[in-house]
Design an enzyme around this catalytic site. Structure first.
Site, PDB file in Angstrom:
ATOM      1  N   SER A  25      -2.834  -0.497   6.283  1.00  0.00           N
ATOM      2  CA  SER A  25      -2.363  -1.807   5.838  1.00  0.00           C
ATOM      3  C   SER A  25      -3.461  -2.846   5.972  1.00  0.00           C
ATOM      4  O   SER A  25      -4.579  -2.551   6.375  1.00  0.00           O
ATOM      5  CB  SER A  25      -1.139  -2.280   6.634  1.00  0.00           C
ATOM      6  OG  SER A  25      -1.502  -2.474   7.986  1.00  0.00           O
ATOM      7  N   TYR A  58      -0.769  -2.396   1.747  1.00  0.00           N
ATOM      8  CA  TYR A  58       0.380  -3.282   1.916  1.00  0.00           C
ATOM      9  C   TYR A  58       0.110  -4.222   3.082  1.00  0.00           C
ATOM     10  O   TYR A  58      -0.792  -3.992   3.893  1.00  0.00           O
ATOM     11  CB  TYR A  58       1.671  -2.479   2.138  1.00  0.00           C
ATOM     12  CG  TYR A  58       1.674  -1.674   3.410  1.00  0.00           C
ATOM     13  CD1 TYR A  58       2.200  -2.204   4.588  1.00  0.00           C
ATOM     14  CD2 TYR A  58       1.136  -0.393   3.441  1.00  0.00           C
ATOM     15  CE1 TYR A  58       2.184  -1.467   5.768  1.00  0.00           C
ATOM     16  CE2 TYR A  58       1.125   0.343   4.605  1.00  0.00           C
ATOM     17  CZ  TYR A  58       1.649  -0.203   5.768  1.00  0.00           C
ATOM     18  OH  TYR A  58       1.626   0.523   6.926  1.00  0.00           O
TER      19      TYR A  58
END
Length: 127
Positions: A25, A58
């Site tokens: 991430s 993300y």
């Protein structure tokens, strides 16, 4: 029919950390997320200005007002601490919606403090 449009952009953020041993991430300062209209767990594209790498990951929220921009997991291999990156998210809109839509564009300084928030950008202009 829908088309993909730029929804949000954090321009020239400075990478503060690259943590290879963390689950994947990008960690982004919560204040920057809120101002740029990027949500936790939202898919983003990262462009490294210094080395040209482009990749997707993300978002997870970092400490508010900390300035943190940390690439985690495999993405940590794509950047180095101190690199300038562009963080972008996209949305799907109908043609009619797209014709009325303006993205959120957030400019930050070298310490990832907010410099300017706009809803547009024009070629050849740094707003």
């Amino acid at each position: 029919m829908t088309i993909t449009m730029l929804k949000s952009k954090i321009h020239r953020a400075t990478v503060t950390e690259a943590n290879l041993n963390y689950v994947g991430s990008i960690t982004i300062d919560k204040a920057l997320m809120d101002k740029s209209n990027i949500l936790e767990y939202e898919k983003v594209q990262i462009v490294d200005i210094d080395n040209g790498n482009r990749f997707e990951t993300y978002v997870i929220a970092g400490e508010e007002n900390s300035g943190v921009i940390c690439l985690n997991g495999a993405a940590a291999r794509m950047v180095q601490k101190g690199d300038k990156i562009i963080i972008m998210s996209y949305c799907s809109l109908t043609i009619d919606e797209a014709n009325k839509f303006n993205p959120t564009v957030l400019f930050v300084d070298n310490k990832n403090n907010i410099e300017k928030l706009t809803n547009y950008e024009k070629h050849g202009e740094i707003i």
